[in-house]
Design a protein around this motif. Structure first.
Motif, PDB file in Angstrom:
ATOM      1  N   GLU A  33      41.336  37.717  33.918  1.00  0.00           N
ATOM      2  CA  GLU A  33      40.520  38.684  33.316  1.00  0.00           C
ATOM      3  C   GLU A  33      39.088  38.458  33.512  1.00  0.00           C
ATOM      4  N   GLY A  34      38.421  39.408  33.898  1.00  0.00           N
ATOM      5  CA  GLY A  34      36.991  39.333  33.881  1.00  0.00           C
ATOM      6  C   GLY A  34      36.269  40.636  33.090  1.00  0.00           C
ATOM      7  N   TRP A  35      35.001  40.563  32.887  1.00  0.00           N
ATOM      8  CA  TRP A  35      34.097  41.472  32.404  1.00  0.00           C
ATOM      9  C   TRP A  35      33.250  41.740  33.376  1.00  0.00           C
ATOM     10  N   LEU A  36      33.010  42.939  33.979  1.00  0.00           N
ATOM     11  CA  LEU A  36      32.245  43.316  35.244  1.00  0.00           C
ATOM     12  C   LEU A  36      30.959  44.131  34.544  1.00  0.00           C
ATOM     13  N   PHE A  37      29.966  43.696  34.489  1.00  0.00           N
ATOM     14  CA  PHE A  37      28.743  44.143  34.146  1.00  0.00           C
ATOM     15  C   PHE A  37      27.882  44.912  35.405  1.00  0.00           C
ATOM     16  N   LEU A  38      27.642  46.161  35.225  1.00  0.00           N
ATOM     17  CA  LEU A  38      26.846  46.819  36.411  1.00  0.00           C
ATOM     18  C   LEU A  38      25.688  47.428  35.830  1.00  0.00           C
ATOM     19  N   PRO A  39      24.436  47.073  36.337  1.00  0.00           N
ATOM     20  CA  PRO A  39      23.027  47.711  36.055  1.00  0.00           C
ATOM     21  C   PRO A  39      22.934  48.908  36.364  1.00  0.00           C
ATOM     22  N   VAL A  88      29.785  47.710  30.985  1.00  0.00           N
ATOM     23  CA  VAL A  88      30.613  46.460  31.178  1.00  0.00           C
ATOM     24  C   VAL A  88      31.941  46.984  31.023  1.00  0.00           C
ATOM     25  N   ARG A  89      32.827  46.383  31.560  1.00  0.00           N
ATOM     26  CA  ARG A  89      34.531  47.071  31.583  1.00  0.00           C
ATOM     27  C   ARG A  89      35.209  45.849  32.185  1.00  0.00           C
ATOM     28  N   THR A  90      36.400  46.069  31.719  1.00  0.00           N
ATOM     29  CA  THR A  90      37.460  44.890  32.067  1.00  0.00           C
ATOM     30  C   THR A  90      38.100  45.136  33.312  1.00  0.00           C
ATOM     31  N   VAL A  91      38.168  43.952  34.076  1.00  0.00           N
ATOM     32  CA  VAL A  91      38.716  44.005  35.462  1.00  0.00           C
ATOM     33  C   VAL A  91      39.916  42.929  35.665  1.00  0.00           C
ATOM     34  N   HIS A  92      40.638  43.076  36.513  1.00  0.00           N
ATOM     35  CA  HIS A  92      41.698  42.077  36.570  1.00  0.00           C
ATOM     36  C   HIS A  92      41.970  41.676  38.179  1.00  0.00           C
ATOM     37  N   PHE A  93      42.114  40.395  38.393  1.00  0.00           N
ATOM     38  CA  PHE A  93      42.344  40.050  39.957  1.00  0.00           C
ATOM     39  C   PHE A  93      43.246  38.845  40.012  1.00  0.00           C
ATOM     40  N   PRO A  94      43.921  38.463  40.981  1.00  0.00           N
ATOM     41  CA  PRO A  94      44.831  37.249  41.178  1.00  0.00           C
ATOM     42  C   PRO A  94      44.132  35.897  41.414  1.00  0.00           C
ATOM     43  N   ALA A  95      44.819  35.155  40.831  1.00  0.00           N
ATOM     44  CA  ALA A  95      44.551  33.709  41.164  1.00  0.00           C
ATOM     45  C   ALA A  95      45.179  33.202  42.535  1.00  0.00           C
ATOM     46  N   VAL A  96      44.925  32.250  42.915  1.00  0.00           N
ATOM     47  CA  VAL A  96      45.748  31.760  44.256  1.00  0.00           C
ATOM     48  C   VAL A  96      47.272  31.826  44.240  1.00  0.00           C
ATOM     49  N   ASP A 106      37.819  34.208  32.820  1.00  0.00           N
ATOM     50  CA  ASP A 106      38.311  33.313  32.094  1.00  0.00           C
ATOM     51  C   ASP A 106      39.102  32.520  33.087  1.00  0.00           C
ATOM     52  N   TYR A 107      39.171  31.199  33.187  1.00  0.00           N
ATOM     53  CA  TYR A 107      39.904  30.313  34.240  1.00  0.00           C
ATOM     54  C   TYR A 107      41.647  30.779  33.675  1.00  0.00           C
ATOM     55  N   ARG A 108      42.431  30.435  34.669  1.00  0.00           N
ATOM     56  CA  ARG A 108      43.729  30.442  34.306  1.00  0.00           C
ATOM     57  C   ARG A 108      44.154  29.711  33.116  1.00  0.00           C
ATOM     58  N   CYS A 109      44.944  30.233  32.355  1.00  0.00           N
ATOM     59  CA  CYS A 109      45.522  29.543  31.045  1.00  0.00           C
ATOM     60  C   CYS A 109      44.468  29.447  29.909  1.00  0.00           C
ATOM     61  N   PHE A 110      43.541  30.441  29.878  1.00  0.00           N
ATOM     62  CA  PHE A 110      42.328  30.366  28.890  1.00  0.00           C
ATOM     63  C   PHE A 110      42.115  31.844  28.482  1.00  0.00           C
ATOM     64  N   GLY A 111      41.732  32.108  27.257  1.00  0.00           N
ATOM     65  CA  GLY A 111      41.125  33.314  26.984  1.00  0.00           C
ATOM     66  C   GLY A 111      42.033  34.564  27.228  1.00  0.00           C
ATOM     67  N   GLY A 112      41.304  35.529  27.946  1.00  0.00           N
ATOM     68  CA  GLY A 112      42.194  36.831  28.249  1.00  0.00           C
ATOM     69  C   GLY A 112      42.949  36.564  29.655  1.00  0.00           C
ATOM     70  N   ALA A 170      31.562  31.582  34.804  1.00  0.00           N
ATOM     71  CA  ALA A 170      32.876  31.054  34.119  1.00  0.00           C
ATOM     72  C   ALA A 170      32.455  30.008  32.783  1.00  0.00           C
ATOM     73  N   PRO A 171      33.110  30.057  32.064  1.00  0.00           N
ATOM     74  CA  PRO A 171      32.831  29.195  30.581  1.00  0.00           C
ATOM     75  C   PRO A 171      32.786  27.674  31.020  1.00  0.00           C
ATOM     76  N   GLY A 172      32.258  27.071  29.883  1.00  0.00           N
ATOM     77  CA  GLY A 172      32.189  25.551  30.025  1.00  0.00           C
ATOM     78  C   GLY A 172      33.473  24.874  29.526  1.00  0.00           C
ATOM     79  N   LEU A 173      33.748  23.722  29.213  1.00  0.00           N
ATOM     80  CA  LEU A 173      35.020  22.916  29.167  1.00  0.00           C
ATOM     81  C   LEU A 173      35.713  23.542  27.948  1.00  0.00           C
ATOM     82  N   GLY A 174      36.830  24.031  28.243  1.00  0.00           N
ATOM     83  CA  GLY A 174      37.843  24.662  27.206  1.00  0.00           C
ATOM     84  C   GLY A 174      37.224  25.826  26.682  1.00  0.00           C
ATOM     85  N   GLY A 175      36.390  26.705  27.303  1.00  0.00           N
ATOM     86  CA  GLY A 175      35.656  27.841  26.501  1.00  0.00           C
ATOM     87  C   GLY A 175      36.446  29.002  27.055  1.00  0.00           C
ATOM     88  N   THR A 176      35.956  30.111  26.413  1.00  0.00           N
ATOM     89  CA  THR A 176      36.286  31.364  26.954  1.00  0.00           C
ATOM     90  C   THR A 176      35.258  32.171  27.027  1.00  0.00           C
TER      91      THR A 176
END
Length: 349
Positions: free
Chosen positions: A56-62, A42-50, A103-109, A74-80
């Motif tokens: 911020e995402g965590w990319l898991f590769l087998p 697993v490693r951290t990745v970043h990508f743009p919203a609209v 994580d959604y915009r404005c949440f977590g990482g 994506a997390p549930g209500l208000g989660g990270t």
């Protein structure tokens, strides 16, 4: 004209009070270095919203799987994403699936201000941004033609709505998904008036961000109340579910138990139950039989509406017990089985 200074003074007082309550320090995520886990990395990745906000995402590769299918989580209500999504992700990796948990915009990482903006239209846009990232940038790592969406609670409903509006999603896991608001959780009287007033105040844009309590116990004034929730007073008080006690500390991004008031105005823009007929892919619905936030009957109704395009897994537990506790392992295994089967290559390999 004496009323003018009085009004201005009152506005100044309101502004000052809101400013003190609006302070929401974001703890910027340091990311995580590449790490090994159960059957992959697993490693951290970043990508743009609209709107260009960095997600911020965590990319898991087998290990040893060429171009694996990919599950977007994506997390549930208000989660990270650090709130137990990783345990599901590793179960999927062990079945040869890649996972992008974000994580959604404005949440977590993820970046974005004001913080904790719960809004289904924005969340759907972030799912779409994750799909675009996979298709645009991860073509050498995953098979972007085999995409599934995973959502739980509030994000379960968003995943269903996203799939309903696209033709390139192969499967959805909707765990205790928000489908429509139960009558018990609909605010009334003074409670509704408080929500409407604060949402209106927040949407005016002339005051600092206005927040309302996110989770609370029955009888408390909060957006989502449940016997499984902690008290609005704090996570060090009574806790209804072990989920809250076992959450990582400190939580990612400087999490606090509140949500931006303006988001309340967008909650009814799309009702997942009303869009089910547009879902063309296979869906696994997961229900918790003792869930007092997402009634079991709603999940069973959704399953019946999709008929031969869906499966239903039910567990004798509460809403948050699906993430942790005795039923979690079986729940994750059932989901992994479903995803591995639905995302297998068109040739059957």
């Amino acid at each position: 004209m004496i009323w003018l200074p009085v009004v201005l003074a009152l506005l100044a007082v309101v502004w000052g009070v809101l400013w003190r309550r609006s302070r929401f320090p974001w703890v910027k995520s340091p990311g995580r270095p590449q790490q090994r886990g159960r059957g992959g990395v697993v490693r951290t990745v970043h990508f743009p919203a609209v709107d260009g906000t960095k997600l911020e995402g965590w990319l898991f590769l087998p290990d040893d799987v060429h171009a694996p299918p990919v599950v977007l989580m994506a997390p549930g209500l208000g989660g990270t994403k650090d709130g137990f999504l990783e345990e599901f992700a590793w179960a999927f990796v062990e079945r040869g699936l890649a996972v992008l948990a974000f994580d959604y915009r404005c949440f977590g990482g993820s970046e974005g201000f004001p913080r904790h903006w719960v809004a289904p239209p924005r969340h759907r846009e972030d799912y779409e941004a994750a799909i675009a990232f996979v298709q645009r940038d991860l073509g050498e790592s995953v098979d972007s033609s085999r995409i599934a969406l995973w959502g739980s609670s509030f994000s379960g409903g968003t995943a269903l709505v996203t799939a309903a509006r696209r033709d390139d999603v192969r499967a959805v896991v909707a765990q205790c998904p928000y489908l429509k608001t139960p009558p018990r959780l609909e605010p009334r009287g003074l409670s509704m008036a408080r929500f409407v007033f604060l949402a209106t105040l927040d949407m005016l844009g002339v005051f600092p961000p206005v927040y309302v309590p996110l989770f609370g116990r029955p009888g408390e004034w909060a957006f989502a109340t449940s016997v499984e929730n902690p008290s609005v007073a704090g996570l060090d008080g009574p806790l209804g579910s072990d989920f809250w006690r076992l959450l990582p500390k400190p939580p990612l991004g400087g999490w606090e138990n509140r949500m931006l008031a303006r988001g309340l105005a967008t909650l009814d823009e799309s009702v997942p139950m009303n869009e089910l007929d547009k879902v063309k892919c296979s869906v696994l619905f997961v229900a918790a039989h003792r869930d007092d936030m997402v009634p079991r009957a709603y999940v069973e109704e959704a399953h019946a509406r999709l008929q031969d395009r869906s499966e239903l897994a039910g567990y004798d537990c509460g809403h948050f017990d699906l993430y942790v506790g005795p039923v979690h392992a079986e729940n994750a295994r059932r989901q992994a089985d479903f995803l591995a089967r639905e995302l297998r290559s068109r040739g059957g390999n």
